[in-house]
Scaffold this motif. Structure first.
Motif, short mmCIF file in Angstrom:
data_model
loop_
_atom_site.label_atom_id
_atom_site.label_comp_id
_atom_site.label_asym_id
_atom_site.label_seq_id
_atom_site.Cartn_x
_atom_site.Cartn_y
_atom_site.Cartn_z
N PRO A 1 0.81 -1.22 0.00
CA PRO A 1 0.00 0.00 0.00
C PRO A 1 0.85 1.27 0.00
N ALA A 2 1.94 1.27 0.76
CA ALA A 2 2.76 2.48 0.85
C ALA A 2 3.42 2.83 -0.48
N ALA A 3 3.94 1.82 -1.18
CA ALA A 3 4.58 2.08 -2.48
C ALA A 3 3.56 2.57 -3.49
N ALA A 4 2.38 1.95 -3.50
CA ALA A 4 1.32 2.38 -4.41
C ALA A 4 0.88 3.80 -4.08
N TYR A 5 0.85 4.14 -2.80
CA TYR A 5 0.45 5.49 -2.36
C TYR A 5 1.42 6.53 -2.91
N ARG A 6 2.71 6.25 -2.83
CA ARG A 6 3.70 7.23 -3.30
C ARG A 6 3.61 7.44 -4.81
N MET A 7 3.35 6.39 -5.54
CA MET A 7 3.17 6.52 -6.99
C MET A 7 1.94 7.37 -7.29
N ALA A 8 0.87 7.16 -6.54
CA ALA A 8 -0.37 7.92 -6.76
C ALA A 8 -0.18 9.39 -6.44
N VAL B 1 3.19 11.49 1.61
CA VAL B 1 4.31 10.69 1.12
C VAL B 1 5.33 10.46 2.23
N PHE B 2 5.62 11.49 3.01
CA PHE B 2 6.57 11.35 4.12
C PHE B 2 6.09 10.28 5.10
#
Length: 504
Positions: A311-318, A444-445
């Motif tokens: 979820p965190a990696a997908a969040y940063r891409m979004a 993102v942070f």
């Protein structure tokens, strides 16, 4: 201490569809309100920008206190006749159905400030009464990681479909009734009220609640019961106790970063198109409609990324995609492009891809927060988390939108005017650009510290069963470290051996 017995029940496609359809109310109503309510108030009701955002803010603040109490009541009403007969969550959904037409009466033009304040507050109360119990049902109906992800995906996919309608429907009504007719918004409110009632009815018919272990209702009643007084006390107790769960704190930061950035963007975007780009309400409807279509595609992509990556990696891409879209908007505005330029579909695509994923990811991870809490407290508190999450969300949303309105008012924004001063336009552009990007950067942070993944969730659930069997040491050092990172507590303090949630 009573433990939550898990009785698996197959989740069929129609259960997913019925669950997801209820986000016609969740996402659909919010899409309509975030896109059109401020414009409706300032263009057809004679309210100033400050008055319009004060109405929005007051309703959100009141709702912020109501939502946690509804969450507490839904956690504790199970031992009553109503809870046993209709379900402790589903009773509230059933009771809200005849009250959902309150959405339509918000859109009557030419009334007073107090009329709009009262009708908005009324709908927010009804909305919370239905949505808070709804947010607990995915955890009630399944404990499986992938099944919960499917529930979240169904919710966001169908919610995005309703958001598309919320964007395009006003455009169709405008073309039929004319851009100066306030009836456009009233008809839109009536149509969506009917959709809300139908969706809530489907949800009630095709959902269920996990069977309660014997004695658990009595145990929770001893902690306060399902009275309003107990609910009000629980508001503060739950607020602080849920924030003692590390994964929930990080989840909340990601959620607020993704959603408040959209609140700021939504509040300013309509004015940005109309005044900064010399556009019209019809152009706004088309741009917003295409944004929601792209968001629908983004949800499908986010479901796969969140399951395969994290979820965190997908969040940063979004967040990166959304920020790129905003930056392109600002660059094109600075270069003098108007709202009719075909190039404006480019930032719409980038923004839509980011927004769609940001809508899905926090709700997908939210479904696992009660699991992390269970290993800390030994209890299931889905309602408490739903209420607290909404409390923090509503309070922050109220402050964000009020701030947008106050900045516009201070810059010289004039209601009902066809043109605005350069200072007012600069304020609109600045709020939409800098405000949106700042909140994305915050999210993102926070995401860099969030480590819930399909693998770590599987370990979490295994350790819950390990503790339920009577063990008090981790099954392995690695598993213990993973659980401690998610929970924010040492392993020997888990399973109720701590003050969180009144466990002991």
């Amino acid at each position: 201490m009573a433990s939550a017995a898990i009785t698996p029940r197959p989740v069929r496609w129609y259960n997913l569809a019925a669950y997801g359809s209820n986000d016609v109310l969740g996402a659909g109503s919010m899409a309509v309100i975030s896109t059109w309510i401020l414009l409706f108030y300032t263009s057809f009701c004679g309210l100033s920008a400050a008055q319009a955002t004060i109405i929005f803010g007051v309703a959100r603040v009141l709702d912020a206190f109501t939502s946690p109490m509804i969450g507490h009541l839904s956690d504790n009403i199970g031992r009553s006749w109503l809870g046993r007969r209709f379900g402790r969550r589903r009773f509230f959904i059933l009771a809200a159905i005849p009250l959902l037409p309150s959405f339509a009466i918000m859109w009557v033009a030419g009334q007073s400030f107090w009329y709009y304040l009262v009708t908005y507050v009324l709908f927010e109360m009804v909305y919370a009464m239905e949505i808070i119990p709804y947010e607990t049902l995915a955890s009630e109906m399944s404990t499986d990681y992938r099944t919960k992800a499917k529930f979240a995906g169904a919710r966001i996919l169908l919610g995005q479909c309703s958001a598309v309608g919320a964007a395009f429907l006003p455009g169709w009504l405008i073309s039929y009734l004319g851009p100066k007719s306030p009836d456009t918004y009233l008809y839109m409110g009536i149509i969506f009220s009917g959709l809300f009632m139908g969706a809530a009815g489907l949800l009630y018919a095709f959902s269920w609640e996990r069977p309660r272990p014997p004695g658990l209702d009595e145990e929770e009643a001893a902690r306060g019961g399902a009275t309003l007084g107990a609910a009000f006390r629980a508001l503060y107790r739950n607020l602080f106790s849920t924030l003692r769960i590390r994964a929930f704190r990080l989840h909340l930061g990601m959620y607020l970063g993704g959603y408040i950035s959209q609140d700021i963007y939504n509040a300013a975007f309509t004015y940005f198109v109309i005044f900064a780009l010399a556009g019209s309400t019809a152009i706004v409807a088309n741009l917003v409609g295409v944004t929601y279509v792209v968001q629908l595609v983004a949800v499908v992509l986010a479901i796969n990324f969140a399951l395969k990556l994290s979820p965190a990696a997908a969040y940063r891409m979004a967040a990166a995609s959304f920020a790129i879209g905003v930056v392109i908007f600002l660059v094109m505005y600075g270069a003098g492009y108007g709202a009719t330029s075909a190039l404006f579909w480019l930032p719409v695509v980038f923004a839509g891809l980011g927004r769609g994923a940001l809508n899905y990811i926090p709700w997908a991870t939210y479904n696992y927060m009660a699991d992390v809490d269970e290993i800390v407290t030994g209890r299931r508190r889905e309602g408490a988390f739903a209420g607290v999450m909404t409390f923090v969300r509503k309070m922050s949303q109220a402050l964000a939108v009020i701030l947008v309105g106050q900045v516009m008012q201070a810059s010289g924004f004039v209601s009902k005017a066809t043109e605005q001063s350069p200072q007012a336009i600069a304020a609109i552009v600045g709020v939409m650009g800098l405000g949106t990007i700042a909140m994305l950067a915050f999210g993102v942070f926070v995401s860099t510290r969030f480590r819930l993944t399909p693998r770590t969730h599987g370990i979490l659930m295994a350790e819950i069963e390990h503790l339920r069997a009577g063990n008090r040491t981790p099954s392995s050092a690695e598993n213990g470290a993973i659980v401690e990172d998610l929970a924010g507590w040492r392993y020997d303090r888990l399973w109720g051996n701590n003050p969180v949630g009144g466990a002991r």
